[in-house]
Each structure stands twice: as structure tokens, then as C-alpha cells.
Write a protein that holds these residues in place. Structure first.
Motif, PDB file in Angstrom:
ATOM      1  N   GLN A  46      15.590  31.642 122.574  1.00 46.81           N
ATOM      2  CA  GLN A  46      15.026  30.666 121.646  1.00 46.81           C
ATOM      3  C   GLN A  46      14.285  29.564 122.408  1.00 46.81           C
ATOM      4  O   GLN A  46      13.200  29.141 122.004  1.00 46.81           O
ATOM      5  CB  GLN A  46      16.140  30.067 120.791  1.00 46.81           C
ATOM      6  CG  GLN A  46      15.662  29.194 119.664  1.00 46.81           C
ATOM      7  CD  GLN A  46      16.812  28.678 118.807  1.00 46.81           C
ATOM      8  OE1 GLN A  46      17.972  28.727 119.202  1.00 46.81           O
ATOM      9  NE2 GLN A  46      16.493  28.173 117.634  1.00 46.81           N
ATOM     10  N   LEU A  47      14.851  29.116 123.524  1.00 44.28           N
ATOM     11  CA  LEU A  47      14.198  28.095 124.343  1.00 44.28           C
ATOM     12  C   LEU A  47      12.893  28.619 124.921  1.00 44.28           C
ATOM     13  O   LEU A  47      11.874  27.916 124.925  1.00 44.28           O
ATOM     14  CB  LEU A  47      15.139  27.634 125.462  1.00 44.28           C
ATOM     15  CG  LEU A  47      14.598  26.549 126.393  1.00 44.28           C
ATOM     16  CD1 LEU A  47      14.292  25.270 125.602  1.00 44.28           C
ATOM     17  CD2 LEU A  47      15.581  26.261 127.514  1.00 44.28           C
ATOM     18  N   ASP A  48      12.907  29.869 125.398  1.00 47.15           N
ATOM     19  CA  ASP A  48      11.673  30.470 125.916  1.00 47.15           C
ATOM     20  C   ASP A  48      10.611  30.546 124.829  1.00 47.15           C
ATOM     21  O   ASP A  48       9.433  30.257 125.068  1.00 47.15           O
ATOM     22  CB  ASP A  48      11.950  31.880 126.472  1.00 47.15           C
ATOM     23  CG  ASP A  48      12.765  31.843 127.762  1.00 47.15           C
ATOM     24  OD1 ASP A  48      12.819  30.773 128.396  1.00 47.15           O
ATOM     25  OD2 ASP A  48      13.359  32.889 128.116  1.00 47.15           O
ATOM     26  N   GLN A  49      11.032  30.927 123.612  1.00 47.92           N
ATOM     27  CA  GLN A  49      10.085  31.011 122.489  1.00 47.92           C
ATOM     28  C   GLN A  49       9.524  29.638 122.145  1.00 47.92           C
ATOM     29  O   GLN A  49       8.324  29.483 121.889  1.00 47.92           O
ATOM     30  CB  GLN A  49      10.787  31.630 121.270  1.00 47.92           C
ATOM     31  CG  GLN A  49       9.891  31.835 120.061  1.00 47.92           C
ATOM     32  CD  GLN A  49       8.789  32.842 120.333  1.00 47.92           C
ATOM     33  OE1 GLN A  49       9.013  33.851 120.975  1.00 47.92           O
ATOM     34  NE2 GLN A  49       7.589  32.550 119.864  1.00 47.92           N
ATOM     35  N   MET A  50      10.402  28.607 122.167  1.00 47.05           N
ATOM     36  CA  MET A  50       9.945  27.249 121.875  1.00 47.05           C
ATOM     37  C   MET A  50       8.959  26.767 122.938  1.00 47.05           C
ATOM     38  O   MET A  50       7.955  26.124 122.619  1.00 47.05           O
ATOM     39  CB  MET A  50      11.144  26.295 121.783  1.00 47.05           C
ATOM     40  CG  MET A  50      11.970  26.505 120.529  1.00 47.05           C
ATOM     41  SD  MET A  50      13.547  25.622 120.549  1.00 47.05           S
ATOM     42  CE  MET A  50      13.017  23.936 120.527  1.00 47.05           C
ATOM     43  N   ASN A  51       9.244  27.079 124.209  1.00 46.43           N
ATOM     44  CA  ASN A  51       8.320  26.700 125.279  1.00 46.43           C
ATOM     45  C   ASN A  51       6.976  27.400 125.123  1.00 46.43           C
ATOM     46  O   ASN A  51       5.925  26.796 125.346  1.00 46.43           O
ATOM     47  CB  ASN A  51       8.927  27.011 126.651  1.00 46.43           C
ATOM     48  CG  ASN A  51       9.995  26.025 127.045  1.00 46.43           C
ATOM     49  OD1 ASN A  51       9.976  24.883 126.610  1.00 46.43           O
ATOM     50  ND2 ASN A  51      10.947  26.448 127.854  1.00 46.43           N
ATOM     51  N   THR A  52       7.009  28.668 124.724  1.00 49.76           N
ATOM     52  CA  THR A  52       5.766  29.413 124.491  1.00 49.76           C
ATOM     53  C   THR A  52       4.986  28.790 123.341  1.00 49.76           C
ATOM     54  O   THR A  52       3.769  28.570 123.450  1.00 49.76           O
ATOM     55  CB  THR A  52       6.085  30.897 124.172  1.00 49.76           C
ATOM     56  OG1 THR A  52       6.818  31.441 125.272  1.00 49.76           O
ATOM     57  CG2 THR A  52       4.827  31.694 123.944  1.00 49.76           C
ATOM     58  N   ASN A  53       5.681  28.493 122.239  1.00 53.43           N
ATOM     59  CA  ASN A  53       5.016  27.877 121.081  1.00 53.43           C
ATOM     60  C   ASN A  53       4.462  26.499 121.434  1.00 53.43           C
ATOM     61  O   ASN A  53       3.358  26.138 121.022  1.00 53.43           O
ATOM     62  CB  ASN A  53       5.987  27.754 119.906  1.00 53.43           C
ATOM     63  CG  ASN A  53       6.369  29.087 119.316  1.00 53.43           C
ATOM     64  OD1 ASN A  53       5.731  30.095 119.572  1.00 53.43           O
ATOM     65  ND2 ASN A  53       7.432  29.118 118.542  1.00 53.43           N
ATOM     66  N   PHE A  54       5.241  25.731 122.212  1.00 54.61           N
ATOM     67  CA  PHE A  54       4.785  24.402 122.619  1.00 54.61           C
ATOM     68  C   PHE A  54       3.530  24.516 123.478  1.00 54.61           C
ATOM     69  O   PHE A  54       2.577  23.754 123.310  1.00 54.61           O
ATOM     70  CB  PHE A  54       5.905  23.683 123.376  1.00 54.61           C
ATOM     71  CG  PHE A  54       5.556  22.273 123.781  1.00 54.61           C
ATOM     72  CD1 PHE A  54       5.394  21.294 122.823  1.00 54.61           C
ATOM     73  CD2 PHE A  54       5.401  21.935 125.110  1.00 54.61           C
ATOM     74  CE1 PHE A  54       5.079  19.987 123.175  1.00 54.61           C
ATOM     75  CE2 PHE A  54       5.081  20.638 125.480  1.00 54.61           C
ATOM     76  CZ  PHE A  54       4.924  19.667 124.508  1.00 54.61           C
ATOM     77  N   GLY A  55       3.532  25.490 124.383  1.00 56.83           N
ATOM     78  CA  GLY A  55       2.349  25.711 125.224  1.00 56.83           C
ATOM     79  C   GLY A  55       1.135  26.087 124.391  1.00 56.83           C
ATOM     80  O   GLY A  55       0.016  25.610 124.634  1.00 56.83           O
ATOM     81  N   ALA A  56       1.366  26.933 123.370  1.00 59.26           N
ATOM     82  CA  ALA A  56       0.254  27.338 122.497  1.00 59.26           C
ATOM     83  C   ALA A  56      -0.277  26.142 121.717  1.00 59.26           C
ATOM     84  O   ALA A  56      -1.492  25.981 121.542  1.00 59.26           O
ATOM     85  CB  ALA A  56       0.717  28.438 121.539  1.00 59.26           C
ATOM     86  N   MET A  57       0.610  25.278 121.260  1.00 58.30           N
ATOM     87  CA  MET A  57       0.172  24.085 120.529  1.00 58.30           C
ATOM     88  C   MET A  57      -0.581  23.125 121.447  1.00 58.30           C
ATOM     89  O   MET A  57      -1.564  22.514 121.042  1.00 58.30           O
ATOM     90  CB  MET A  57       1.371  23.380 119.889  1.00 58.30           C
ATOM     91  CG  MET A  57       1.939  24.113 118.711  1.00 58.30           C
ATOM     92  SD  MET A  57       3.311  23.161 118.036  1.00 58.30           S
ATOM     93  CE  MET A  57       3.771  24.197 116.675  1.00 58.30           C
ATOM     94  N   LEU A  58      -0.084  22.993 122.687  1.00 63.99           N
ATOM     95  CA  LEU A  58      -0.770  22.116 123.630  1.00 63.99           C
ATOM     96  C   LEU A  58      -2.198  22.602 123.891  1.00 63.99           C
ATOM     97  O   LEU A  58      -3.113  21.794 124.050  1.00 63.99           O
ATOM     98  CB  LEU A  58      -0.013  22.046 124.955  1.00 63.99           C
ATOM     99  CG  LEU A  58       1.174  21.103 125.020  1.00 63.99           C
ATOM    100  CD1 LEU A  58       1.787  21.109 126.415  1.00 63.99           C
ATOM    101  CD2 LEU A  58       0.796  19.691 124.634  1.00 63.99           C
ATOM    102  N   ARG A  59      -2.367  23.923 123.923  1.00 62.72           N
ATOM    103  CA  ARG A  59      -3.718  24.464 124.148  1.00 62.72           C
ATOM    104  C   ARG A  59      -4.640  24.173 122.973  1.00 62.72           C
ATOM    105  O   ARG A  59      -5.853  24.188 123.122  1.00 62.72           O
ATOM    106  CB  ARG A  59      -3.645  25.970 124.424  1.00 62.72           C
ATOM    107  CG  ARG A  59      -3.098  26.288 125.818  1.00 62.72           C
ATOM    108  CD  ARG A  59      -3.245  27.752 126.165  1.00 62.72           C
ATOM    109  NE  ARG A  59      -2.400  28.617 125.362  1.00 62.72           N
ATOM    110  CZ  ARG A  59      -1.119  28.861 125.599  1.00 62.72           C
ATOM    111  NH1 ARG A  59      -0.522  28.279 126.619  1.00 62.72           N
ATOM    112  NH2 ARG A  59      -0.429  29.660 124.821  1.00 62.72           N
ATOM    113  N   GLN A  60      -4.065  23.908 121.800  1.00 67.99           N
ATOM    114  CA  GLN A  60      -4.882  23.568 120.635  1.00 67.99           C
ATOM    115  C   GLN A  60      -5.305  22.100 120.630  1.00 67.99           C
ATOM    116  O   GLN A  60      -6.169  21.712 119.872  1.00 67.99           O
ATOM    117  CB  GLN A  60      -4.132  23.871 119.334  1.00 67.99           C
ATOM    118  CG  GLN A  60      -4.024  25.356 119.041  1.00 67.99           C
ATOM    119  CD  GLN A  60      -3.380  25.566 117.687  1.00 67.99           C
ATOM    120  OE1 GLN A  60      -2.256  25.175 117.454  1.00 67.99           O
ATOM    121  NE2 GLN A  60      -4.129  26.172 116.795  1.00 67.99           N
TER     122      GLN A  60
END
Length: 200
Positions: A81-95
Motif C-alpha cells: 500500500q505504501l509503494d502504491q501511495m508513493n507511485t500515486n504521489f509521484g504521478a500527481m507530482l508529475r502533473q
């Protein structure tokens, strides 16, 4: 005289005249009663209090154990879940646009209005406002056009590759004579992540 007859003939008001055997038995019984009462008062009661305390501690320890065991059992799921949250956070940061991309994003927002067929009456970027870990860049916009053109503009903003939100939306008819022509006053906001250099 046998033992039972002697026992029945004892005078409880005059224990001093009892035969030595019965006096010894009476003293032994009194001593045993006092000893038993002392044991009950000091040892047994203290042990019961300690036992209750230990039982309460046992319940607390079992609850702590169950909690930690549940966390340990779900550790892999938490890591995933933490890995998924980090991935989602990274994707949002790229936006979020970087400092150098703000100007091109402002152009994209303005071009979205023009491409929607709207007449731009006001496009005024407002000073950036720093929040906890991001900066907010508001843009005051006034557009003129039909209802469908306004809808096309909003859809175009939503389709931009960067995050842009619309706030304080106010739509009014320009006048009774203008027919279906509307005036849209809106504040568009884009955001950028504050890196360590910005926060200093």
C-alpha cells in the motif's frame, strides 16, 4: 470416664480447670484460628489483589500482542500500500508544473478559452501563494460566449496534462438583448510542489 464424657463435662466458663490435653487442644485451636485469620487477612487478601492486578496486566498484554500480531501479519500489505501511495504521489507530482512550466501552462489555459470559441476579456495571473508543501498560482479569468462554449472550455481545462482547478465560478447573461451570450468569471488555480530551495 471416656474421652467423649470428659469433653461433654467441660465448663467453658472455667477453662483453667480443664485437663491438660483439652487445654492444649483449645490453645491449639485458638492459635490455628488466629493463624488462619492472619493468613486470610494479610497473605490471601494481598495475593488476591496482586492476582487481580496481574490478570488486568495479562488482558492489556494480550490486546497489545493481538494488535502487534495483526500489524505484523499485514506488514506485506502495508508495504504494498505504501509503494502504491508513493507511485500515486509521484504521478500527481508529475502533473504539477515546475517553476519554469508555469508560463507555458498559463498560455495553455488562455488558448483553451480561445479554442473553445470564447472571447477573453480578462486573463490576469495573481501572485503565487505558498502553502505547506505546495504553491498555488491563481489566475483571474473573464470569458464571454455561449453556454456550449463555456462547457467546452471547462472540459478543455479538465483535459490539460497539468492540474488546474476552477473556483468562484460566476455565470451571468450579458444582457437581455444579447440572447444566449453569457459572461463567465472564474478563478483558475494551478499548483506546483515546493522543493527545498523554494521553502528556504
Amino acid at each position: 470416664m471416656n474421652f467423649l464424657e470428659e469433653l461433654q463435662g467441660l465448663d467453658f466458663n472455667d477453662i483453667g480447670r480443664w485437663p491438660p490435653l483439652f487445654r492444649a487442644l483449645a490453645i491449639g485451636l485458638a492459635f490455628a484460628a488466629v493463624l488462619g485469620l492472619g493468613y486470610w487477612k494479610f497473605v490471601h487478601t494481598t495475593v488476591l489483589v496482586n492476582l487481580d492486578r496481574v490478570k488486568e496486566k495479562e488482558v492489556e498484554l494480550k490486546e497489545t500482542f493481538d494488535d502487534k500480531q495483526g500489524k505484523a501479519a499485514n506488514l506485506d500489505a502495508y508495504k504494498d500500500q505504501l509503494d502504491q501511495m508513493n507511485t500515486n504521489f509521484g504521478a500527481m507530482l508529475r502533473q504539477l508544473p515546475g517553476q519554469t512550466e508555469i508560463d507555458s501552462l498559463l498560455t495553455d489555459i488562455s488558448q483553451t478559452g480561445v479554442a473553445s470559441g470564447l472571447e477573453e476579456e480578462l486573463f490576469q495571473p495573481i501572485e503565487e501563494q505558498n502553502r505547506e508543501f505546495y504553491a498555488e498560482k491563481p489566475i483571474s479569468i473573464r470569458l464571454r460566449g455561449s453556454y456550449h462554449e463555456l462547457g467546452k472550455f471547462v472540459s478543455g481545462i479538465a483535459a490539460l496534462p497539468r492540474i488546474v482547478t476552477l473556483h468562484d465560478i460566476d455565470i451571468e447573461p450579458i444582457s437581455k438583448e444579447s440572447g444566449s451570450e453569457l459572461m463567465l468569471n472564474v478563478t483558475a488555480k494551478t499548483y506546483r510542489y515546493l522543493d527545498e530551495e523554494d521553502e528556504e
